[in-house]
Design a protein around this motif. Structure first.
Motif, PDB file in Angstrom:
ATOM      1  N   ILE A 294       0.834  -1.244   0.101  1.00  0.00           N
ATOM      2  CA  ILE A 294      -0.116  -0.055  -0.412  1.00  0.00           C
ATOM      3  C   ILE A 294       0.972   1.204   0.101  1.00  0.00           C
ATOM      4  O   ILE A 294       2.025   1.262   0.543  1.00  0.00           O
ATOM      5  CB  ILE A 294      -0.822  -0.077   1.294  1.00  0.00           C
ATOM      6  N   SER A 295       0.171   2.314  -0.734  1.00  0.00           N
ATOM      7  CA  SER A 295       1.116   3.421  -0.878  1.00  0.00           C
ATOM      8  C   SER A 295       1.559   4.133   0.531  1.00  0.00           C
ATOM      9  O   SER A 295       0.593   3.903   1.652  1.00  0.00           O
ATOM     10  CB  SER A 295       0.409   4.552  -1.794  1.00  0.00           C
ATOM     11  N   HIS A 296       2.217   5.054   0.548  1.00  0.00           N
ATOM     12  CA  HIS A 296       2.736   6.124   1.589  1.00  0.00           C
ATOM     13  C   HIS A 296       1.380   6.806   1.976  1.00  0.00           C
ATOM     14  O   HIS A 296       1.263   6.865   3.203  1.00  0.00           O
ATOM     15  CB  HIS A 296       3.927   6.888   1.311  1.00  0.00           C
ATOM     16  N   GLY A 297       0.759   7.382   1.118  1.00  0.00           N
ATOM     17  CA  GLY A 297      -0.621   8.058   1.411  1.00  0.00           C
ATOM     18  C   GLY A 297      -1.435   7.282   2.122  1.00  0.00           C
ATOM     19  O   GLY A 297      -2.179   7.679   3.372  1.00  0.00           O
ATOM     20  N   LEU A 298      -1.693   6.001   1.670  1.00  0.00           N
ATOM     21  CA  LEU A 298      -2.696   5.050   2.438  1.00  0.00           C
ATOM     22  C   LEU A 298      -2.247   4.705   3.939  1.00  0.00           C
ATOM     23  O   LEU A 298      -2.985   4.605   4.746  1.00  0.00           O
ATOM     24  CB  LEU A 298      -2.905   3.808   1.774  1.00  0.00           C
ATOM     25  N   VAL A 299      -0.958   4.419   3.853  1.00  0.00           N
ATOM     26  CA  VAL A 299      -0.323   4.109   5.215  1.00  0.00           C
ATOM     27  C   VAL A 299      -0.370   5.189   6.302  1.00  0.00           C
ATOM     28  O   VAL A 299      -0.868   5.093   7.279  1.00  0.00           O
ATOM     29  CB  VAL A 299       1.095   3.704   5.245  1.00  0.00           C
ATOM     30  N   SER A 300      -0.200   6.360   5.808  1.00  0.00           N
ATOM     31  CA  SER A 300      -0.351   7.517   6.649  1.00  0.00           C
ATOM     32  C   SER A 300      -1.680   7.807   6.891  1.00  0.00           C
ATOM     33  O   SER A 300      -1.816   8.084   8.302  1.00  0.00           O
ATOM     34  CB  SER A 300       0.110   8.898   5.746  1.00  0.00           C
TER      35      SER A 300
ATOM     36  N   ARG B  73     -10.915   9.224  -2.106  1.00  0.00           N
ATOM     37  CA  ARG B  73     -10.027   8.132  -2.823  1.00  0.00           C
ATOM     38  C   ARG B  73      -9.591   7.484  -1.723  1.00  0.00           C
ATOM     39  O   ARG B  73      -9.706   6.111  -1.695  1.00  0.00           O
ATOM     40  CB  ARG B  73      -9.317   8.885  -3.876  1.00  0.00           C
ATOM     41  N   ILE B  74      -8.717   7.967  -0.718  1.00  0.00           N
ATOM     42  CA  ILE B  74      -8.129   7.330  -0.031  1.00  0.00           C
ATOM     43  C   ILE B  74      -9.186   6.310   0.761  1.00  0.00           C
ATOM     44  O   ILE B  74      -8.742   5.108   1.050  1.00  0.00           O
ATOM     45  CB  ILE B  74      -7.149   8.188   0.996  1.00  0.00           C
ATOM     46  N   VAL B  75     -10.066   6.832   1.561  1.00  0.00           N
ATOM     47  CA  VAL B  75     -10.930   6.041   2.407  1.00  0.00           C
ATOM     48  C   VAL B  75     -11.755   5.078   1.523  1.00  0.00           C
ATOM     49  O   VAL B  75     -11.661   3.873   1.993  1.00  0.00           O
ATOM     50  CB  VAL B  75     -11.948   7.015   3.007  1.00  0.00           C
ATOM     51  N   ALA B  76     -12.011   5.126   0.189  1.00  0.00           N
ATOM     52  CA  ALA B  76     -12.500   4.065  -0.659  1.00  0.00           C
ATOM     53  C   ALA B  76     -11.636   3.142  -0.845  1.00  0.00           C
ATOM     54  O   ALA B  76     -11.840   1.862  -0.760  1.00  0.00           O
ATOM     55  CB  ALA B  76     -12.946   4.717  -2.068  1.00  0.00           C
ATOM     56  N   ASP B  77     -10.349   3.532  -1.120  1.00  0.00           N
ATOM     57  CA  ASP B  77      -9.279   2.341  -1.213  1.00  0.00           C
ATOM     58  C   ASP B  77      -8.960   1.788   0.007  1.00  0.00           C
ATOM     59  O   ASP B  77      -8.982   0.370   0.197  1.00  0.00           O
ATOM     60  CB  ASP B  77      -8.050   3.111  -1.721  1.00  0.00           C
ATOM     61  N   LEU B  78      -9.111   2.171   1.135  1.00  0.00           N
ATOM     62  CA  LEU B  78      -8.793   1.427   2.527  1.00  0.00           C
ATOM     63  C   LEU B  78      -9.901   0.499   2.879  1.00  0.00           C
ATOM     64  O   LEU B  78      -9.895  -0.579   3.311  1.00  0.00           O
ATOM     65  CB  LEU B  78      -8.520   2.383   3.596  1.00  0.00           C
ATOM     66  N   GLU B  79     -11.302   0.990   2.357  1.00  0.00           N
ATOM     67  CA  GLU B  79     -12.340   0.292   2.730  1.00  0.00           C
ATOM     68  C   GLU B  79     -12.356  -0.848   1.851  1.00  0.00           C
ATOM     69  O   GLU B  79     -12.928  -1.871   2.123  1.00  0.00           O
ATOM     70  CB  GLU B  79     -13.542   1.201   2.484  1.00  0.00           C
ATOM     71  N   ALA B  80     -12.097  -0.560   0.404  1.00  0.00           N
ATOM     72  CA  ALA B  80     -11.953  -1.957  -0.509  1.00  0.00           C
ATOM     73  C   ALA B  80     -11.096  -2.811   0.037  1.00  0.00           C
ATOM     74  O   ALA B  80     -11.324  -4.143  -0.347  1.00  0.00           O
ATOM     75  CB  ALA B  80     -11.685  -1.189  -1.708  1.00  0.00           C
ATOM     76  N   ARG B  81      -9.818  -2.380   0.550  1.00  0.00           N
ATOM     77  CA  ARG B  81      -8.942  -3.365   0.917  1.00  0.00           C
ATOM     78  C   ARG B  81      -9.375  -3.888   2.551  1.00  0.00           C
ATOM     79  O   ARG B  81      -8.557  -4.775   3.138  1.00  0.00           O
ATOM     80  CB  ARG B  81      -7.591  -2.784   1.192  1.00  0.00           C
ATOM     81  N   GLY B  82     -10.330  -3.708   2.870  1.00  0.00           N
ATOM     82  CA  GLY B  82     -10.950  -3.978   4.330  1.00  0.00           C
ATOM     83  C   GLY B  82     -10.204  -3.675   5.454  1.00  0.00           C
ATOM     84  O   GLY B  82     -10.103  -4.176   6.522  1.00  0.00           O
ATOM     85  N   LEU B  83      -9.462  -2.423   5.365  1.00  0.00           N
ATOM     86  CA  LEU B  83      -8.591  -1.811   6.422  1.00  0.00           C
ATOM     87  C   LEU B  83      -9.331  -0.960   7.166  1.00  0.00           C
ATOM     88  O   LEU B  83      -9.005  -0.641   8.405  1.00  0.00           O
ATOM     89  CB  LEU B  83      -7.450  -1.037   5.841  1.00  0.00           C
ATOM     90  N   VAL B  84     -10.548  -0.487   6.773  1.00  0.00           N
ATOM     91  CA  VAL B  84     -11.279   0.525   7.704  1.00  0.00           C
ATOM     92  C   VAL B  84     -12.911   0.422   7.200  1.00  0.00           C
ATOM     93  O   VAL B  84     -12.993  -0.593   6.253  1.00  0.00           O
ATOM     94  CB  VAL B  84     -11.272   2.164   7.274  1.00  0.00           C
ATOM     95  N   THR B  85     -13.658   0.407   8.269  1.00  0.00           N
ATOM     96  CA  THR B  85     -15.205   0.401   7.773  1.00  0.00           C
ATOM     97  C   THR B  85     -15.822   1.659   8.078  1.00  0.00           C
ATOM     98  O   THR B  85     -15.067   2.651   8.787  1.00  0.00           O
ATOM     99  CB  THR B  85     -15.705  -0.673   9.071  1.00  0.00           C
ATOM    100  N   ARG B  86     -17.184   2.098   7.476  1.00  0.00           N
ATOM    101  CA  ARG B  86     -17.641   3.231   7.705  1.00  0.00           C
ATOM    102  C   ARG B  86     -19.057   2.728   8.696  1.00  0.00           C
ATOM    103  O   ARG B  86     -19.526   1.919   8.403  1.00  0.00           O
ATOM    104  CB  ARG B  86     -17.812   4.035   6.637  1.00  0.00           C
TER     105      ARG B  86
END
Length: 158
Positions: free
Chosen positions: A42-48, A77-90
């Motif tokens: 995962i990219s630096h922006g996603l990790v941050s 876009r970051i939240v959508a990517d994190l959610e698609a990866r199962g790393l966050v929920t809303r």
């Protein structure tokens, strides 16, 4: 200031390569690029952003965008990517039907643990190559650096 074709530009002095702030900024940037986690792909922006969500817990995307100093569409876009990866929920904001909160999942917390471990492992290897005297100097500077990292940005004089 000079004025050209309706555009105002400011001429800034070149930083002094011997200035402590300039040297520190360059060193931090280089070190940060060299220790970025790569195992989870995962990219630096996603990790941050994920790191901020893990650290603060449930948060609105707009608040996270401000914390990460990015524009709202970028955070969307970051939240959508994190959610698609199962790393966050809303979950919906109970006080505002249009808004929602995001929170880390167990998988997101695990990714952050691995990323932090990987960064620390790489940094330890670099530090281990320094003479003991320089390792001690770095250790002595950590308290001050942590204070700087937590400080609110100073407003530059006009």
């Amino acid at each position: 200031m000079t004025r050209t074709d309706q555009t105002t530009t400011t001429t800034l002095p070149m930083p002094d390569d011997h200035d402590i702030a300039t040297r520190l900024a360059v060193a931090i940037g280089r070190i940060n690029r060299r220790i970025r986690p790569t195992r989870d792909g995962i990219s630096h922006g996603l990790v941050s952003a994920l790191g901020s969500v893990v650290r603060v817990g449930e948060i609105r995307p707009g608040d996270l965008a401000r914390m990460e100093a990015v524009a709202a569409p970028t955070m969307t876009r970051i939240v959508a990517d994190l959610e698609a990866r199962g790393l966050v929920t809303r979950r919906p904001d109970p006080t505002d039907g249009r808004a929602f909160f995001i929170a880390p999942t167990d998988a997101g917390i695990d990714v952050m643990r691995r990323a932090r471990f990987e960064r620390a492992e790489r940094l330890a290897a670099f530090l281990g190559g320094l003479p003991q005297e320089q390792q001690d100097a770095v250790a002595a500077a950590i308290d001050g650096l942590e204070q700087v990292a937590q400080a609110k940005p100073a407003v530059p004089a006009a």
